[in-house]
Design a protein around this motif. Structure first.
Motif, mmCIF file in Angstrom:
data_model
loop_
_atom_site.group_PDB
_atom_site.id
_atom_site.type_symbol
_atom_site.label_atom_id
_atom_site.label_comp_id
_atom_site.label_asym_id
_atom_site.label_seq_id
_atom_site.Cartn_x
_atom_site.Cartn_y
_atom_site.Cartn_z
ATOM 1 N N GLN A 4 13.883 1.848 73.636
ATOM 2 C CA GLN A 4 12.595 2.538 73.616
ATOM 3 C C GLN A 4 12.605 3.713 74.577
ATOM 4 O O GLN A 4 13.041 3.589 75.728
ATOM 5 C CB GLN A 4 11.466 1.578 74.001
ATOM 6 C CG GLN A 4 11.251 0.446 73.010
ATOM 7 C CD GLN A 4 10.012 -0.360 73.345
ATOM 8 O OE1 GLN A 4 9.526 -0.349 74.465
ATOM 9 N NE2 GLN A 4 9.484 -1.057 72.367
ATOM 10 N N GLU A 144 1.677 -2.087 69.929
ATOM 11 C CA GLU A 144 1.677 -3.429 70.500
ATOM 12 C C GLU A 144 1.483 -3.341 72.006
ATOM 13 O O GLU A 144 2.205 -2.609 72.695
ATOM 14 C CB GLU A 144 2.986 -4.151 70.183
ATOM 15 C CG GLU A 144 3.039 -5.574 70.706
ATOM 16 C CD GLU A 144 4.351 -6.266 70.385
ATOM 17 O OE1 GLU A 144 4.603 -7.350 70.948
ATOM 18 O OE2 GLU A 144 5.130 -5.721 69.569
ATOM 19 N N GLN A 145 0.517 -4.095 72.503
ATOM 20 C CA GLN A 145 0.256 -4.092 73.941
ATOM 21 C C GLN A 145 1.203 -5.063 74.639
ATOM 22 O O GLN A 145 1.308 -6.230 74.270
ATOM 23 C CB GLN A 145 -1.202 -4.476 74.222
ATOM 24 C CG GLN A 145 -1.601 -4.309 75.671
ATOM 25 C CD GLN A 145 -3.088 -4.550 75.882
ATOM 26 O OE1 GLN A 145 -3.738 -5.202 75.061
ATOM 27 N NE2 GLN A 145 -3.627 -4.039 76.979
ATOM 28 N N ARG A 146 1.896 -4.548 75.650
ATOM 29 C CA ARG A 146 2.774 -5.386 76.470
ATOM 30 C C ARG A 146 2.063 -5.696 77.795
ATOM 31 O O ARG A 146 0.905 -5.348 77.980
ATOM 32 C CB ARG A 146 4.090 -4.660 76.717
ATOM 33 C CG ARG A 146 4.841 -4.277 75.431
ATOM 34 C CD ARG A 146 5.548 -5.469 74.819
ATOM 35 N NE ARG A 146 6.214 -5.137 73.569
ATOM 36 C CZ ARG A 146 7.427 -4.608 73.479
ATOM 37 N NH1 ARG A 146 8.096 -4.274 74.581
ATOM 38 N NH2 ARG A 146 7.978 -4.380 72.291
ATOM 39 N N THR A 147 2.769 -6.318 78.719
ATOM 40 C CA THR A 147 2.154 -6.720 79.995
ATOM 41 C C THR A 147 1.591 -5.527 80.754
ATOM 42 O O THR A 147 0.455 -5.546 81.225
ATOM 43 C CB THR A 147 3.186 -7.446 80.883
ATOM 44 O OG1 THR A 147 3.712 -8.562 80.165
ATOM 45 C CG2 THR A 147 2.533 -7.929 82.172
ATOM 46 N N ASP A 148 2.377 -4.452 80.867
ATOM 47 C CA ASP A 148 1.912 -3.287 81.627
ATOM 48 C C ASP A 148 2.168 -1.978 80.889
ATOM 49 O O ASP A 148 2.281 -0.920 81.506
ATOM 50 C CB ASP A 148 2.583 -3.249 82.997
ATOM 51 C CG ASP A 148 4.108 -3.164 82.889
ATOM 52 O OD1 ASP A 148 4.617 -3.300 81.752
ATOM 53 O OD2 ASP A 148 4.762 -2.967 83.924
ATOM 54 N N SER A 149 2.283 -2.047 79.559
ATOM 55 C CA SER A 149 2.557 -0.838 78.784
ATOM 56 C C SER A 149 2.207 -1.081 77.322
ATOM 57 O O SER A 149 1.806 -2.180 76.928
ATOM 58 C CB SER A 149 4.037 -0.448 78.912
ATOM 59 O OG SER A 149 4.857 -1.440 78.318
ATOM 60 N N TRP A 150 2.383 -0.029 76.522
ATOM 61 C CA TRP A 150 2.206 -0.120 75.071
ATOM 62 C C TRP A 150 3.516 0.265 74.394
ATOM 63 O O TRP A 150 4.190 1.215 74.810
ATOM 64 C CB TRP A 150 1.098 0.833 74.597
ATOM 65 C CG TRP A 150 -0.277 0.327 74.890
ATOM 66 C CD1 TRP A 150 -0.961 0.437 76.064
ATOM 67 C CD2 TRP A 150 -1.143 -0.353 73.983
ATOM 68 N NE1 TRP A 150 -2.199 -0.134 75.955
ATOM 69 C CE2 TRP A 150 -2.347 -0.625 74.689
ATOM 70 C CE3 TRP A 150 -1.037 -0.768 72.649
ATOM 71 C CZ2 TRP A 150 -3.423 -1.288 74.100
ATOM 72 C CZ3 TRP A 150 -2.105 -1.419 72.064
ATOM 73 C CH2 TRP A 150 -3.277 -1.688 72.783
ATOM 74 N N SER A 151 3.844 -0.457 73.347
ATOM 75 C CA SER A 151 5.007 -0.142 72.526
ATOM 76 C C SER A 151 4.504 0.476 71.218
ATOM 77 O O SER A 151 3.616 -0.076 70.562
ATOM 78 C CB SER A 151 5.818 -1.413 72.223
ATOM 79 O OG SER A 151 6.890 -1.120 71.352
ATOM 80 N N ASN A 161 7.699 3.749 74.497
ATOM 81 C CA ASN A 161 7.004 2.894 75.442
ATOM 82 C C ASN A 161 6.244 3.770 76.421
ATOM 83 O O ASN A 161 6.784 4.759 76.922
ATOM 84 C CB ASN A 161 8.007 1.999 76.188
ATOM 85 C CG ASN A 161 7.317 1.000 77.091
ATOM 86 O OD1 ASN A 161 6.976 1.309 78.221
ATOM 87 N ND2 ASN A 161 7.122 -0.210 76.569
#
Length: 412
Positions: A4, A144-151, A161
């Motif tokens: 990414q 897609e929302q990740r823990t501290d970011s967006w993919s 990312n």
């Protein structure tokens, strides 16, 4: 696992609001990616064709475009120096500014009318110069929302990312849908006809709007690609009940021009030509929230208002300025896209935008009402507004949008 790319911010949507946001951030050396679904425009094709629509740019929007470096690339526009508003069934009218027979000085402008294609061309040219990661003809497939970011997954299977996604992708925003942000919709049960018309008399740089029993009809000055025709072309926005709109759309060009001439009470001596008609339903939209962790909505992705006052594009540009201002203030404190920062942007913009949306709905209802006490009240209000110079100045000050920039880095 797919690698990414990592960036500070990814903006989905490369139109006026998304492009302005990108340019204001890139100006401060923020690592910006713009994902624009539109292809690159051909300058010759754009400049040869006159649009049937125009966008009314306020003084605040012009100022922001100058800061972002877009203004020198806008190759065709028509300034307006006055606004004239009245009601067919009533007395009194509202007239701001003054008519301009000759080309007006910039100090006399209330704003300018620009065709969307001309503005998009200027925005693309500027982003190609100033935004390193400006990508055209690209579509987003999934967020897609990740823990501290967006993919962000692209249609070509590329992946990015980012700590911040900005949705500037219009009324049917894919970003808003992927983020599961709800939408409130107010259906006006109306549609609007837009087209380009040529009138017998020149517009003298005046934007005109007459309120008819069926809804408002606006004549907006437009610049012709042919210099000898300048001053005689307007873009119209004619709000009508949807069934009447469909009836008028079915008329041939001559019959439509004749109907428009009569309904407008021979405004500017009548309509010679009416071309490139289109019809679109009118619905107000308001996102249930503008922000969430690592994500913000701007422009039509967050709100759509009635075209009555022509302010939709301008409040979108103010969104861009406010969001950039709070983000840039925080990055100098060592933070980026903190949720408190994003909520500050939402606090600054959401209530103002919703107030504008509801006020346009109320104004449209008042001006279209055929109840005599309301006819008398609005006519009396028109006379009071025109007789009070301080009140006129206040309305003009509010309309130019500069007040909203007063406490930002973009203040004029």
């Amino acid at each position: 696992m797919m690698s990414q790319e990592k960036h500070d911010v990814v903006i989905v949507g490369g139109g006026l609001v998304g492009g302005l946001t990108a340019l204001l951030l890139a100006k401060e050396n923020i690592d910006v990616v713009v994902l624009d679904a539109a292809p690159l425009l051909d300058s010759t094709q754009v400049l040869e064709k006159m649009n049937s629509r125009v966008l009314a740019l306020s003084q605040a929007t012009i100022h922001l475009l100058q800061i972002a470096g877009v203004w020198p690339h806008i190759e065709r526009y028509e300034p307006y120096t006055a606004m004239h508003v009245w009601n067919k069934n009533g007395y009194g009218d509202i007239h701001f500014g003054h008519d301009s027979i000759d080309k007006p000085a910039e100090t006399d402008w209330l704003g300018v009318m620009v065709e969307p294609s001309i503005l998009n061309l200027a925005m693309q040219k500027t982003m190609l110069e100033k935004v390193k990661h400006y990508r055209t003809n690209v579509r987003v497939k999934h967020l897609e929302q990740r823990t501290d970011s967006w993919s962000i997954t692209l249609a070509n299977d590329g992946c990015l990312n980012t700590k911040l996604v900005i949705g500037a992708d219009g009324a049917n925003s894919f970003v808003r849908q992927e983020a599961l942000i709800g939408l409130k919709v107010l259906d006006y049960k109306q549609s609007a006809i837009g087209c380009a018309i040529q009138t017998n008399q020149p517009h003298h740089h005046v934007a005109r709007q007459i309120f008819l029993p069926t809804g408002p009809l606006a004549y907006l000055p437009i610049k012709s690609p042919v210099s000898k025709e300048d001053g005689y072309w307007q873009s119209i926005v004619w709000t009508l009940p949807t069934n009447i709109c469909n009836e008028y759309m079915a008329l041939d060009e001559i019959a439509f021009a004749d109907r428009l001439t009569k309904e407008s009470l021979y405004m500017l001596g009548g309509v010679k030509v009416a071309k490139n008609r289109s019809c679109f339903p009118l619905k107000a939209r308001a996102a249930e929230k503008y922000v969430m962790t690592g994500l913000a909505l701007v422009g039509d992705a967050a709100h759509v208002i009635h075209p009555l006052a022509g302010q939709g594009v301008n409040i979108g540009c103010l969104d861009a300025a406010m969001l950039c201002d709070v983000l840039l203030t925080d990055i100098h404190r060592g933070a980026w896209a903190n949720i408190q920062t994003l909520r500050k942007y939402e606090h600054l913009r959401r209530h103002q935008n919703e107030a504008m949306m509801h006020s346009m709905s109320i104004l449209g209802w008042l001006e279209s009402s055929q109840v005599y006490p309301l006819i008398w009240a609005r006519s009396f209000g028109h006379k009071i507004a025109m007789s009070n110079s301080k009140l006129k100045d206040f309305f003009m000050y509010k309309a130019n949008g500069l007040e909203s920039l007063r406490n930002t880095r973009y203040a004029k």
